[in-house]
Design a protein around this motif. Sequence first.
Motif, PDB file in Angstrom:
ATOM      1  N   GLY A  35       2.367  35.636 -16.608  1.00 49.46           N
ATOM      2  CA  GLY A  35       1.679  36.836 -16.609  1.00 49.46           C
ATOM      3  C   GLY A  35       1.189  37.245 -15.091  1.00 49.46           C
ATOM      4  O   GLY A  35       0.801  38.277 -14.798  1.00 49.46           O
ATOM      5  N   LYS A  36       1.669  36.438 -14.382  1.00 50.66           N
ATOM      6  CA  LYS A  36       1.657  36.579 -12.991  1.00 50.66           C
ATOM      7  C   LYS A  36       2.411  37.943 -12.418  1.00 50.66           C
ATOM      8  O   LYS A  36       3.464  38.186 -12.751  1.00 50.66           O
ATOM      9  CB  LYS A  36       2.081  35.549 -12.192  1.00 50.66           C
ATOM     10  CG  LYS A  36       2.151  35.710 -10.434  1.00 50.66           C
ATOM     11  CD  LYS A  36       2.374  34.389  -9.929  1.00 50.66           C
ATOM     12  CE  LYS A  36       2.173  34.347  -8.304  1.00 50.66           C
ATOM     13  NZ  LYS A  36       2.811  33.088  -7.533  1.00 50.66           N
ATOM     14  N   ALA A  37       1.747  38.817 -11.735  1.00 53.50           N
ATOM     15  CA  ALA A  37       2.310  39.949 -11.185  1.00 53.50           C
ATOM     16  C   ALA A  37       3.111  39.770  -9.860  1.00 53.50           C
ATOM     17  O   ALA A  37       2.725  38.960  -8.751  1.00 53.50           O
ATOM     18  CB  ALA A  37       1.223  41.228 -10.958  1.00 53.50           C
ATOM     19  N   VAL A  38       4.391  39.842  -9.975  1.00 54.50           N
ATOM     20  CA  VAL A  38       5.342  39.512  -8.717  1.00 54.50           C
ATOM     21  C   VAL A  38       6.170  40.728  -8.745  1.00 54.50           C
ATOM     22  O   VAL A  38       6.589  41.435  -9.762  1.00 54.50           O
ATOM     23  CB  VAL A  38       6.130  38.405  -9.001  1.00 54.50           C
ATOM     24  CG1 VAL A  38       5.373  36.964  -9.157  1.00 54.50           C
ATOM     25  CG2 VAL A  38       7.110  38.345 -10.115  1.00 54.50           C
ATOM     26  N   GLU A  39       6.732  40.825  -7.325  1.00 56.62           N
ATOM     27  CA  GLU A  39       7.994  41.729  -6.922  1.00 56.62           C
ATOM     28  C   GLU A  39       9.286  41.205  -7.367  1.00 56.62           C
ATOM     29  O   GLU A  39       9.446  40.145  -6.982  1.00 56.62           O
ATOM     30  CB  GLU A  39       7.770  42.251  -5.498  1.00 56.62           C
ATOM     31  CG  GLU A  39       8.765  43.474  -5.285  1.00 56.62           C
ATOM     32  CD  GLU A  39       8.436  43.812  -3.605  1.00 56.62           C
ATOM     33  OE1 GLU A  39       9.370  43.303  -2.897  1.00 56.62           O
ATOM     34  OE2 GLU A  39       8.042  44.906  -3.500  1.00 56.62           O
ATOM     35  N   VAL A  40      10.128  41.904  -7.967  1.00 53.12           N
ATOM     36  CA  VAL A  40      11.427  41.582  -8.349  1.00 53.12           C
ATOM     37  C   VAL A  40      12.382  42.524  -7.709  1.00 53.12           C
ATOM     38  O   VAL A  40      12.056  43.655  -7.499  1.00 53.12           O
ATOM     39  CB  VAL A  40      11.670  41.176  -9.804  1.00 53.12           C
ATOM     40  CG1 VAL A  40      10.694  40.152 -10.252  1.00 53.12           C
ATOM     41  CG2 VAL A  40      11.211  42.714 -10.634  1.00 53.12           C
ATOM     42  N   SER A  41      13.783  42.099  -7.671  1.00 51.71           N
ATOM     43  CA  SER A  41      14.699  42.955  -7.336  1.00 51.71           C
ATOM     44  C   SER A  41      16.028  42.897  -7.974  1.00 51.71           C
ATOM     45  O   SER A  41      16.202  41.403  -8.298  1.00 51.71           O
ATOM     46  CB  SER A  41      14.801  42.917  -5.859  1.00 51.71           C
ATOM     47  OG  SER A  41      15.352  41.580  -5.205  1.00 51.71           O
ATOM     48  N   ALA A  42      16.816  43.758  -8.185  1.00 51.70           N
ATOM     49  CA  ALA A  42      18.233  43.462  -8.802  1.00 51.70           C
ATOM     50  C   ALA A  42      18.926  44.538  -8.355  1.00 51.70           C
ATOM     51  O   ALA A  42      18.422  45.793  -8.433  1.00 51.70           O
ATOM     52  CB  ALA A  42      18.155  43.181 -10.140  1.00 51.70           C
ATOM     53  N   ASP A  43      20.294  44.266  -7.989  1.00 51.81           N
ATOM     54  CA  ASP A  43      21.330  45.444  -7.577  1.00 51.81           C
ATOM     55  C   ASP A  43      20.435  46.453  -6.772  1.00 51.81           C
ATOM     56  O   ASP A  43      20.875  47.632  -6.703  1.00 51.81           O
ATOM     57  CB  ASP A  43      21.620  46.196  -9.033  1.00 51.81           C
ATOM     58  CG  ASP A  43      22.456  45.736  -9.716  1.00 51.81           C
ATOM     59  OD1 ASP A  43      23.128  44.618  -9.331  1.00 51.81           O
ATOM     60  OD2 ASP A  43      23.106  46.104 -10.601  1.00 51.81           O
ATOM     61  N   ILE A  55      19.644  48.252 -13.553  1.00 49.85           N
ATOM     62  CA  ILE A  55      20.745  47.498 -13.004  1.00 49.85           C
ATOM     63  C   ILE A  55      21.884  48.211 -13.435  1.00 49.85           C
ATOM     64  O   ILE A  55      21.927  49.066 -14.263  1.00 49.85           O
ATOM     65  CB  ILE A  55      21.032  46.036 -13.493  1.00 49.85           C
ATOM     66  CG1 ILE A  55      21.123  45.921 -15.271  1.00 49.85           C
ATOM     67  CG2 ILE A  55      19.750  45.259 -13.115  1.00 49.85           C
ATOM     68  CD1 ILE A  55      21.602  44.871 -15.723  1.00 49.85           C
ATOM     69  N   VAL A  56      23.050  48.243 -12.548  1.00 50.14           N
ATOM     70  CA  VAL A  56      24.039  48.948 -12.902  1.00 50.14           C
ATOM     71  C   VAL A  56      24.948  48.280 -14.047  1.00 50.14           C
ATOM     72  O   VAL A  56      25.195  47.054 -13.574  1.00 50.14           O
ATOM     73  CB  VAL A  56      24.991  48.912 -11.504  1.00 50.14           C
ATOM     74  CG1 VAL A  56      26.412  49.570 -11.768  1.00 50.14           C
ATOM     75  CG2 VAL A  56      24.016  49.754 -10.633  1.00 50.14           C
ATOM     76  N   ARG A  57      25.570  49.002 -14.908  1.00 54.95           N
ATOM     77  CA  ARG A  57      26.310  48.332 -15.938  1.00 54.95           C
ATOM     78  C   ARG A  57      27.832  48.259 -15.463  1.00 54.95           C
ATOM     79  O   ARG A  57      28.742  49.225 -15.557  1.00 54.95           O
ATOM     80  CB  ARG A  57      26.308  49.067 -17.106  1.00 54.95           C
ATOM     81  CG  ARG A  57      26.792  48.482 -18.463  1.00 54.95           C
ATOM     82  CD  ARG A  57      26.765  49.439 -19.534  1.00 54.95           C
ATOM     83  NE  ARG A  57      25.551  49.879 -19.956  1.00 54.95           N
ATOM     84  CZ  ARG A  57      24.803  49.584 -20.868  1.00 54.95           C
ATOM     85  NH1 ARG A  57      25.238  48.567 -21.637  1.00 54.95           N
ATOM     86  NH2 ARG A  57      23.558  49.889 -21.153  1.00 54.95           N
ATOM     87  N   LYS A  62      24.408  39.381 -13.357  1.00 57.30           N
ATOM     88  CA  LYS A  62      23.369  40.161 -12.592  1.00 57.30           C
ATOM     89  C   LYS A  62      22.221  38.931 -12.606  1.00 57.30           C
ATOM     90  O   LYS A  62      22.033  37.905 -13.314  1.00 57.30           O
ATOM     91  CB  LYS A  62      22.525  41.091 -13.691  1.00 57.30           C
ATOM     92  CG  LYS A  62      23.740  42.465 -13.790  1.00 57.30           C
ATOM     93  CD  LYS A  62      24.142  42.957 -12.444  1.00 57.30           C
ATOM     94  CE  LYS A  62      25.100  44.093 -12.777  1.00 57.30           C
ATOM     95  NZ  LYS A  62      25.350  44.658 -11.497  1.00 57.30           N
ATOM     96  N   VAL A  63      21.269  39.021 -11.435  1.00 58.45           N
ATOM     97  CA  VAL A  63      20.236  38.008 -11.252  1.00 58.45           C
ATOM     98  C   VAL A  63      18.930  38.728 -10.738  1.00 58.45           C
ATOM     99  O   VAL A  63      19.161  39.679 -10.027  1.00 58.45           O
ATOM    100  CB  VAL A  63      20.895  37.237 -10.105  1.00 58.45           C
ATOM    101  CG1 VAL A  63      19.628  35.950  -9.751  1.00 58.45           C
ATOM    102  CG2 VAL A  63      22.113  36.317 -10.348  1.00 58.45           C
ATOM    103  N   ILE A  64      17.848  38.421 -11.343  1.00 53.59           N
ATOM    104  CA  ILE A  64      16.572  39.079 -10.927  1.00 53.59           C
ATOM    105  C   ILE A  64      16.051  38.290  -9.988  1.00 53.59           C
ATOM    106  O   ILE A  64      15.948  36.926 -10.127  1.00 53.59           O
ATOM    107  CB  ILE A  64      15.663  39.126 -12.111  1.00 53.59           C
ATOM    108  CG1 ILE A  64      16.143  40.069 -13.476  1.00 53.59           C
ATOM    109  CG2 ILE A  64      14.321  39.808 -11.738  1.00 53.59           C
ATOM    110  CD1 ILE A  64      16.715  41.343 -13.026  1.00 53.59           C
ATOM    111  N   ARG A  65      15.736  38.609  -8.896  1.00 56.76           N
ATOM    112  CA  ARG A  65      15.360  37.938  -7.657  1.00 56.76           C
ATOM    113  C   ARG A  65      13.801  38.143  -7.410  1.00 56.76           C
ATOM    114  O   ARG A  65      13.425  39.294  -7.661  1.00 56.76           O
ATOM    115  CB  ARG A  65      16.123  38.032  -6.267  1.00 56.76           C
ATOM    116  CG  ARG A  65      17.588  37.746  -6.541  1.00 56.76           C
ATOM    117  CD  ARG A  65      18.360  37.953  -5.297  1.00 56.76           C
ATOM    118  NE  ARG A  65      19.754  37.356  -5.414  1.00 56.76           N
ATOM    119  CZ  ARG A  65      20.624  37.802  -5.983  1.00 56.76           C
ATOM    120  NH1 ARG A  65      20.557  39.042  -6.541  1.00 56.76           N
ATOM    121  NH2 ARG A  65      21.948  36.907  -5.908  1.00 56.76           N
ATOM    122  N   THR A  66      13.241  36.989  -6.808  1.00 59.91           N
ATOM    123  CA  THR A  66      11.869  37.217  -6.325  1.00 59.91           C
ATOM    124  C   THR A  66      11.618  36.182  -5.371  1.00 59.91           C
ATOM    125  O   THR A  66      12.161  35.235  -5.261  1.00 59.91           O
ATOM    126  CB  THR A  66      10.785  36.980  -7.512  1.00 59.91           C
ATOM    127  OG1 THR A  66       9.313  37.434  -6.929  1.00 59.91           O
ATOM    128  CG2 THR A  66      10.577  35.613  -8.185  1.00 59.91           C
TER     129      THR A  66
END
Length: 119
Positions: A35-43, A55-57, A62-66
């Motif tokens: 439940g921790k709030a974190v910033e994530v990025s993808a594409d 994300i772009v189809r 694809k990978v979600i990064r933090t």
Amino acid sequence: MKYSIIPAAALVMLSGCASIMTSDVQTIQVTTNTGKAVEVSADGNKSDTPGSIQIVRDGQDKVIRTTATGCAAETPVKKSVTPAFFGNIILGGLLGSTTDASTGKMWDYADSVEIQCNN
């Protein structure tokens, strides 16, 4: 005879090319197991958890990064072939299915991803 034509006509109208039937982007819900709030990025897109990210189809993995401390740096997004692709193979043949494959729109990505974090 007319009762067999109606379902066949409905099948033709409801099936179609995945390139036409699916969007260029897909929204994925992203959470953490704690439940921790974190910033994530993808594409190239950024978001916070819990939340969603687009994300772009395109058929690419694809990978979600933090960069959050105590969380997995990368979480893969599962993908599967969209059902519209199979209808296109039957109705559109080689040309239609090749178009879907080359655009990457034959793929659906997971609707949600959970990032593993330490307590």
